[in-house]
Design a protein around this motif. Structure first.
Motif, PDB file in Angstrom:
ATOM      1  N   PRO A   5       0.953  -1.117  -0.054  1.00 35.54           N
ATOM      2  CA  PRO A   5      -0.006  -0.161  -0.096  1.00 35.54           C
ATOM      3  C   PRO A   5       0.796   1.114   0.015  1.00 35.54           C
ATOM      4  O   PRO A   5       1.769   1.486   0.705  1.00 35.54           O
ATOM      5  N   LEU A   6       0.670   2.098  -1.136  1.00 32.40           N
ATOM      6  CA  LEU A   6       1.431   3.229  -1.252  1.00 32.40           C
ATOM      7  C   LEU A   6       0.591   4.495  -0.917  1.00 32.40           C
ATOM      8  O   LEU A   6      -0.670   4.469  -1.410  1.00 32.40           O
ATOM      9  N   ALA A   7       1.004   5.498  -0.348  1.00 32.53           N
ATOM     10  CA  ALA A   7       0.279   7.071  -0.216  1.00 32.53           C
ATOM     11  C   ALA A   7       0.491   7.630  -1.599  1.00 32.53           C
ATOM     12  O   ALA A   7       1.648   7.755  -2.149  1.00 32.53           O
ATOM     13  N   ALA A   8      -0.685   7.868  -2.597  1.00 34.90           N
ATOM     14  CA  ALA A   8      -0.451   8.398  -3.849  1.00 34.90           C
ATOM     15  C   ALA A   8      -0.852   9.854  -4.035  1.00 34.90           C
ATOM     16  O   ALA A   8      -2.090  10.255  -3.577  1.00 34.90           O
ATOM     17  N   ASN A   9       0.160  10.704  -4.213  1.00 37.24           N
ATOM     18  CA  ASN A   9      -0.120  12.046  -4.233  1.00 37.24           C
ATOM     19  C   ASN A   9      -0.368  12.447  -5.878  1.00 37.24           C
ATOM     20  O   ASN A   9       0.747  12.667  -6.395  1.00 37.24           O
ATOM     21  N   PHE A  10      -1.528  12.512  -6.251  1.00 40.06           N
ATOM     22  CA  PHE A  10      -1.642  12.680  -7.759  1.00 40.06           C
ATOM     23  C   PHE A  10      -1.688  14.287  -8.061  1.00 40.06           C
ATOM     24  O   PHE A  10      -2.623  14.909  -7.546  1.00 40.06           O
ATOM     25  N   GLU A  11      -0.980  14.612  -9.009  1.00 41.39           N
ATOM     26  CA  GLU A  11      -0.684  16.140  -9.400  1.00 41.39           C
ATOM     27  C   GLU A  11      -2.229  16.740  -9.664  1.00 41.39           C
ATOM     28  O   GLU A  11      -3.028  16.325 -10.237  1.00 41.39           O
ATOM     29  N   GLY A  12      -2.513  17.713  -8.849  1.00 42.72           N
ATOM     30  CA  GLY A  12      -4.066  18.331  -9.330  1.00 42.72           C
ATOM     31  C   GLY A  12      -4.882  18.023  -8.368  1.00 42.72           C
ATOM     32  O   GLY A  12      -6.087  18.428  -8.179  1.00 42.72           O
ATOM     33  N   ASP A  13      -4.447  17.061  -7.701  1.00 42.16           N
ATOM     34  CA  ASP A  13      -5.776  16.285  -6.537  1.00 42.16           C
ATOM     35  C   ASP A  13      -5.466  16.753  -5.449  1.00 42.16           C
ATOM     36  O   ASP A  13      -4.244  16.932  -4.801  1.00 42.16           O
TER      37      ASP A  13
END
Length: 84
Positions: A5-13
C-alpha cells in the motif's frame, strides 16, 4: 509478488490516496492505477501527456519500466504522480 500500500499524491488532486499495488507492477502500471482514482474525479484528463512516478520530494522520476520492488518502495511511502 506482494501487495504494497502506497500513499499516492496525484498532481492536481487535493486528496492523498492509499493505493495498493503489486511489488511487480511497473511505474506505468502504478501511474495508471493512481489515474483511475483521480482522473475524471478530482483531476481533469490531459490527453497526450505521459504520467510519471517519483518518490515524494525527488527531482527525477523512476524509469517507466522499473518495478515497485526495483524502487524498494515500502508500505505507506508517498509517491507523486504527475503529467510530463
Amino acid at each position: 509478488m506482494a501487495i504494497i500500500p502506497l500513499a499516492a499524491n496525484f498532481e492536481g488532486d487535493f486528496v492523498i490516496k492509499l493505493l495498493p499495488v503489486d511489488s511487480g507492477s511497473t511505474m506505468d502500471e502504478v501511474a495508471a492505477a493512481a489515474a483511475a482514482n483521480s482522473i475524471g474525479i478530482h483531476v481533469a484528463e490531459r490527453p497526450g501527456r505521459t504520467l510519471r512516478v517519483r518518490k515524494q520530494g525527488a527531482d527525477a522520476p523512476y524509469a517507466r519500466d522499473s518495478t515497485v520492488a526495483d524502487a524498494a518502495l515500502e508500505a505507506t511511502e508517498c509517491i507523486e504522480i504527475y503529467f510530463e
